[in-house]
Write an enzyme that holds these catalytic residues in place. Structure first.
Site, short mmCIF file in Angstrom:
data_model
loop_
_atom_site.label_atom_id
_atom_site.label_comp_id
_atom_site.label_asym_id
_atom_site.label_seq_id
_atom_site.Cartn_x
_atom_site.Cartn_y
_atom_site.Cartn_z
N ASP A 71 0.81 -1.21 0.00
CA ASP A 71 0.00 0.00 0.00
C ASP A 71 0.85 1.27 0.00
O ASP A 71 2.04 1.26 0.33
CB ASP A 71 -0.96 0.02 1.19
CG ASP A 71 -0.25 -0.16 2.53
OD1 ASP A 71 0.80 -0.85 2.58
OD2 ASP A 71 -0.73 0.39 3.54
N GLU A 117 -0.58 -1.97 5.27
CA GLU A 117 0.36 -1.91 6.39
C GLU A 117 0.31 -0.56 7.09
O GLU A 117 0.61 -0.47 8.29
CB GLU A 117 1.79 -2.19 5.89
CG GLU A 117 2.84 -2.30 6.99
CD GLU A 117 3.37 -0.96 7.49
OE1 GLU A 117 3.74 -0.84 8.68
OE2 GLU A 117 3.43 -0.01 6.67
#
Length: 404
Positions: free
Chosen positions: A93, A151
């Protein structure tokens, strides 16, 4: 020397020697993968195009893919005989940051940027996978590739994957972070805590507003907030065991709408970082007691909220030794150093609560990569991408070799 140890050392050296030239051959492809991902970043829990790209690359290698959450990608590289399963993880991400690098492959998504190196992590694991598949060498067990979403947020992807069963068949797990605080070409790791637990808190102060010219008729929440910010530092310096490091930082203060009016309320938001779990248990009541006391001394009232985030990342000593061994082979002993544990947080911690493993830092700082993580001009030394692929592939093979 024990013949078994000699054979083991020879087998791993031979396998690493087969992996390294393949990674070198694929370096251009690894760099292009990173640049594609960098140009097309997606925020946590919304990594749909990223997932599609990763799945396509893995399937082009002949690997079957699956997802536990609909936001992750998982694949297996099967060994030639039964054995343990080792996982390698990359986070995928990006961050809500407007990029300012002016790179030719800068983000095409306004307000979204890969400013923490996750594009590099993903490309590194793809490179390791391609080299392992192409090597077509015999090994015992399985290598599980985990491309993890989300994350950067709480709740994040690692805990979701653990709860969905992604580690149920895993015996050990490894991961890396491209680390701007370390010079390019250096690997840093350590046994025990390497990254901190990360919690957050909010304190709301209810005072009484009024005109700035008549403060005696008010209960000024800004003055109270100012006292509270300084007093919070005594939680660490006077209330916690000094052998257990901790940080309490206030990052946001909200209050007031204009320059000459004392507002009714103020709100403070901050973070708590720690390594020892006892600190996570001790800090919330200490902050709440302090907030209540400071506010009461001024005639105000406080409300307190504490959110527990990711726990600390704690490396298993045996798994950390594997990282060091492979690091010495790939980078040379002089370039593998003990890590100074970081107060930054990482949800890799949830994996390490379930199975033994290790997380390590690979340096990416050079003359161009001078800005810190989460900075709008953050970038990396791309020469470290193939190094990361060699390390992850070698670590997986070394772990499986040691389990025979």
């Amino acid at each position: 020397m024990d013949s078994k140890l000699v054979n083991h050392a020879h087998n791993h050296a031979d396998k690493q020697a087969r992996i390294n030239p393949l990674v070198d051959e694929y370096t251009g492809w690894i760099v292009e993968a990173r640049r594609h991902l960098h140009q097309n970043p997606e925020l946590s829990h919304h990594e749909m195009k990223t997932v599609g790209y990763i799945r396509e690359q893995l399937e082009n290698m002949g690997l079957a893919t699956r997802s536990y959450t609909g936001k992750d990608v998982v694949a297996y590289i099967e060994g030639t005989e039964a054995g343990k399963t080792v996982a390698l993880r990359a986070d995928i991400d990006a961050l809500p940051i407007q990029e300012e690098t002016e790179l030719p492959f800068a983000s095409q998504n306004p307000g979204v940027m890969h400013a923490c190196g996750h594009d590099g992590h993903t490309a590194i694991l793809l490179g390791a996978a391609r080299a392992l598949v192409s090597a077509n060498m015999p090994f015992s067990g399985k290598i599980k590739l985990i491309f993890q979403h989300a994350e950067e947020v709480v709740p994040g992807g690692a805990n979701e994957l653990v709860e969905a069963g992604a580690l149920d068949d895993v015996d050990a797990i490894f991961g890396l972070h491209l680390w701007q605080n370390v010079d390019s070409g250096l690997l840093e790791t350590c046994a025990g805590p390497i990254m901190a637990g990360s919690d957050s808190f909010t304190i709301k102060i209810q005072g009484r507003g009024g005109h700035g010219s008549m403060p005696h008729l008010t209960i000024d929440p800004i003055v109270i907030a100012s006292h509270l910010v300084t007093q919070l530092q005594t939680v660490v310096s006077r209330s916690l065991n000094p052998l257990y490091p901790a940080v309490i930082s206030v990052g946001q203060i909200y209050s007031g709408d204009t320059y000459n009016i004392i507002p009714d309320t103020a709100q403070l938001q901050g973070t708590v970082r720690y390594f020892h779990p006892d600190v996570q248990d001790e800090v919330p009541p200490l902050i709440e007691r302090l907030a209540n006391g400071v506010c009461a001394s001024f005639g105000a009232v406080s409300t307190f909220e504490y959110v527990k985030g990711d726990p600390s990342v704690v490396n298993d000593s045996r798994m950390n030794s594997i990282v060091e061994q492979v690091g010495c082979k790939v980078l040379g002993k002089e370039n593998v150093r003990p890590a100074v544990p970081s107060m930054a947080g990482e949800d890799f911690s949830y994996y390490l609560q379930r199975v033994p493993g290790a997380y390590f830092f690979l340096g990416i700082r050079n003359e161009q990569a001078i800005y810190s993580h989460h900075h709008p001009r953050f970038t990396i030394d791309e020469k470290m991408l193939p190094v990361g692929s060699k390390l992850l592939a070698g670590i997986a093979l070394e772990y499986l070799e040691q389990q025979r």
